[in-house]
Design a protein around this motif. Structure first.
Motif, PDB file in Angstrom:
ATOM      1  N   LEU A 115      -0.594   8.606   8.052  1.00  0.00           N
ATOM      2  CA  LEU A 115      -1.030   8.937   9.687  1.00  0.00           C
ATOM      3  C   LEU A 115      -1.379  10.404   9.686  1.00  0.00           C
ATOM      4  N   LYS A 116      -1.197  11.429   8.752  1.00  0.00           N
ATOM      5  CA  LYS A 116      -1.603  12.628   8.723  1.00  0.00           C
ATOM      6  C   LYS A 116      -3.058  12.525   8.300  1.00  0.00           C
ATOM      7  N   ARG A 117      -3.390  11.523   7.471  1.00  0.00           N
ATOM      8  CA  ARG A 117      -4.819  11.544   6.769  1.00  0.00           C
ATOM      9  C   ARG A 117      -6.046  10.987   7.939  1.00  0.00           C
ATOM     10  N   LEU A 118      -5.383   9.977   8.824  1.00  0.00           N
ATOM     11  CA  LEU A 118      -6.196   9.472   9.823  1.00  0.00           C
ATOM     12  C   LEU A 118      -6.306  10.448  11.017  1.00  0.00           C
ATOM     13  N   LEU A 119      -5.276  11.271  11.088  1.00  0.00           N
ATOM     14  CA  LEU A 119      -5.360  12.345  12.421  1.00  0.00           C
ATOM     15  C   LEU A 119      -6.418  13.182  11.852  1.00  0.00           C
ATOM     16  N   ARG A 120      -6.354  13.433  10.665  1.00  0.00           N
ATOM     17  CA  ARG A 120      -7.344  14.643  10.187  1.00  0.00           C
ATOM     18  C   ARG A 120      -8.762  14.001  10.244  1.00  0.00           C
ATOM     19  N   ASP A 121      -8.831  12.604   9.958  1.00  0.00           N
ATOM     20  CA  ASP A 121     -10.228  12.068  10.109  1.00  0.00           C
ATOM     21  C   ASP A 121     -10.906  12.071  11.501  1.00  0.00           C
ATOM     22  N   LEU A 142       4.275  10.191  -3.345  1.00  0.00           N
ATOM     23  CA  LEU A 142       4.241   9.109  -2.527  1.00  0.00           C
ATOM     24  C   LEU A 142       4.899   7.935  -3.234  1.00  0.00           C
ATOM     25  N   ALA A 143       6.421   8.212  -3.159  1.00  0.00           N
ATOM     26  CA  ALA A 143       7.123   7.410  -3.921  1.00  0.00           C
ATOM     27  C   ALA A 143       7.721   6.168  -3.303  1.00  0.00           C
ATOM     28  N   THR A 144       7.462   6.210  -2.059  1.00  0.00           N
ATOM     29  CA  THR A 144       8.178   4.991  -1.302  1.00  0.00           C
ATOM     30  C   THR A 144       6.962   4.670  -0.216  1.00  0.00           C
ATOM     31  N   LEU A 145       7.166   3.305   0.363  1.00  0.00           N
ATOM     32  CA  LEU A 145       6.477   2.943   1.554  1.00  0.00           C
ATOM     33  C   LEU A 145       6.382   3.709   2.692  1.00  0.00           C
ATOM     34  N   PRO A 146       7.450   4.314   3.140  1.00  0.00           N
ATOM     35  CA  PRO A 146       7.655   5.121   4.436  1.00  0.00           C
ATOM     36  C   PRO A 146       7.068   6.469   4.201  1.00  0.00           C
ATOM     37  N   ASN A 191       0.813  -1.431   0.077  1.00  0.00           N
ATOM     38  CA  ASN A 191       0.082   0.172   0.064  1.00  0.00           C
ATOM     39  C   ASN A 191       0.827   1.045   0.042  1.00  0.00           C
ATOM     40  N   ARG A 192       1.097   1.889  -1.190  1.00  0.00           N
ATOM     41  CA  ARG A 192       1.850   3.099  -1.369  1.00  0.00           C
ATOM     42  C   ARG A 192       0.801   4.275  -1.413  1.00  0.00           C
ATOM     43  N   THR A 193      -0.225   4.304  -0.688  1.00  0.00           N
ATOM     44  CA  THR A 193      -1.327   5.439  -0.468  1.00  0.00           C
ATOM     45  C   THR A 193      -1.339   5.799   0.828  1.00  0.00           C
ATOM     46  N   SER A 194      -1.950   6.973   0.923  1.00  0.00           N
ATOM     47  CA  SER A 194      -2.415   7.305   2.308  1.00  0.00           C
ATOM     48  C   SER A 194      -3.562   7.134   3.070  1.00  0.00           C
ATOM     49  N   TYR A 195      -4.287   6.025   2.316  1.00  0.00           N
ATOM     50  CA  TYR A 195      -5.470   5.343   2.897  1.00  0.00           C
ATOM     51  C   TYR A 195      -5.154   4.062   3.319  1.00  0.00           C
ATOM     52  N   VAL A 196      -5.876   3.619   4.355  1.00  0.00           N
ATOM     53  CA  VAL A 196      -5.941   2.315   4.699  1.00  0.00           C
ATOM     54  C   VAL A 196      -6.868   1.559   3.804  1.00  0.00           C
ATOM     55  N   ALA A 199      -1.816  19.931   4.523  1.00  0.00           N
ATOM     56  CA  ALA A 199      -1.624  18.971   3.432  1.00  0.00           C
ATOM     57  C   ALA A 199      -1.567  17.400   4.054  1.00  0.00           C
ATOM     58  N   VAL A 200      -2.077  16.482   3.395  1.00  0.00           N
ATOM     59  CA  VAL A 200      -1.675  14.916   3.484  1.00  0.00           C
ATOM     60  C   VAL A 200      -0.512  14.718   2.602  1.00  0.00           C
ATOM     61  N   ASP A 201       0.727  14.779   3.151  1.00  0.00           N
ATOM     62  CA  ASP A 201       1.865  14.531   2.362  1.00  0.00           C
ATOM     63  C   ASP A 201       2.868  13.895   3.206  1.00  0.00           C
ATOM     64  N   ALA A 202       4.054  13.682   2.876  1.00  0.00           N
ATOM     65  CA  ALA A 202       5.116  13.079   3.643  1.00  0.00           C
ATOM     66  C   ALA A 202       6.132  13.869   4.194  1.00  0.00           C
TER      67      ALA A 202
END
Length: 340
Positions: free
Chosen positions: A157-163, A146-150, A30-35, A170-173
């Motif tokens: 983590l940022k996206r879920l903190l906003r949720d 989002l080019a890497t898994l880290p 999963n190389r996205t910001s979503y579960v 911004a939801v970024d790395a």
């Protein structure tokens, strides 16, 4: 009918695929910001064996098929967690395969025109060419940023903190002091130990977000023990329209309207599959026995349709509305208003 396709129509992205020389298996990363929740299909002898759902946190990988890949065909589909606010996301292709909202294993004809069970519906899977290798890894990707898994893990983590309610940018790395402070506060609030892993954090954040999740648009959640069928009515421009049917499995939600802007009310009718009504009201609309999009709500009988009463749900000024349906009708709805 593809009932849930409407709920997940918010941008289908591509799969990044590459060979994995290690353990013989199908692995998804999963190389996205979503579960994500992934489902697989294995095709052989004009039939497909499908199973789901495997949870994969941002930045993580998981084996979804643990054996040597020797079947003639493989298929994948993934969708974002219902914990996320905003539009639902889906990753797939063009091959319709029957699935269930809850965990499932099924086997059926690959070319079936419809799913045999009321609890199942079809979703468009992507065909995976494994090049006859014993192992293969599929990577679900979101953007070039989002080019890497880290990096995906940091953005996730940022996206879920906003949720869960933290006001972040911004939801970024990128490094973010506000996100670090929010994460420290969340750890303290839930009494997570300093040694809590990223997996622990994602589990806790998703659990908290699910308690109050009201994704954008209009969703119908089935809180009963059996599948239900739902229809909606609304006023569009100068006329009334009604839509149906969405089949919603027990314990599942379906987003039936993506954008509530310009709507004052959404009218709702829900019934048990081949059973009595659970949600109805005084507002009359036309319905049909098959999937329908009907313009106008007058002269139903003269048009060979059935007239029935819908319940009104007021959505003016809201970004999201979740109509929860129980055995005795509508349960207190959850709403999401615009952030000031």
């Amino acid at each position: 009918m593809i009932f849930l396709a409407r709920a997940l129509a918010a941008g289908m992205l591509l799969l990044g695929l590459f060979a994995a020389p290690s353990e013989a298996a199908m692995t998804v990363c999963n190389r996205t910001s979503y579960v994500l929740y992934a489902a697989t299909g294995v095709g052989a002898d004009a039939a497909v064996t499908a199973q789901g759902w495997s949870r994969v946190a941002p930045g993580g990988c998981r084996i979804v098929l643990p054996n040597d890949l020797t079947a003639p065909a493989y298929y994948l589909y993934a969708r974002s967690s219902q914990a996320h606010s905003g539009a639902a996301r889906a990753w797939g292709g063009t091959v319709p395969i029957c699935v269930k909202d809850t965990n499932f294993t099924s086997r059926g004809p690959l070319t079936a025109n419809r799913c045999e069970s009321d609890d199942f519906f079809d979703l468009p899977f992507a065909a995976v060419d494994t090049h006859h290798l014993r192992s293969w890894t599929a990577t679900f990707s979101e953007s070039r940023e989002l080019a890497t898994l880290p990096q995906a893990q940091a953005a996730g983590l940022k996206r879920l903190l906003r949720d869960v309610g933290y006001k972040l940018g911004a939801v970024d790395a990128k490094p973010d002091k506000a996100a670090d402070a929010a994460l420290a506060d969340f750890r303290k609030r839930l009494r997570l130990t300093p040694t809590a892993t990223a997996s622990d954090l994602f589990d806790a954040l998703e659990t908290e977000a699910l308690k109050t999740a009201t994704p954008a648009g209009f969703a119908i959640c089935n809180d009963t023990a059996k599948a239900v069928a739902a229809a909606t009515g609304q006023r569009l421009r100068n006329d009334w329209v009604s839509h149906g049917w969405w089949k919603i499995a027990a314990g599942s939600c379906a987003r039936v309207i993506d954008d509530l802007r310009g709507l004052d009310s959404v009218f709702l009718y829900v019934q048990k599959i081949n059973g009595p009504a659970l949600v109805s009201g005084a507002n009359k609309f036309c319905i049909a026995d098959i999937e329908f999009d009907i313009q106008g709500r007058a002269r139903c009988a003269q048009r060979g349709l059935t007239e029935t009463g819908f319940a009104e749900t007021k959505v003016k000024g809201l970004l999201g509305f979740a109509a929860h349906v129980g055995d005795t009708g509508l349960i207190k709805p959850m709403q999401r208003r615009p952030t000031k």
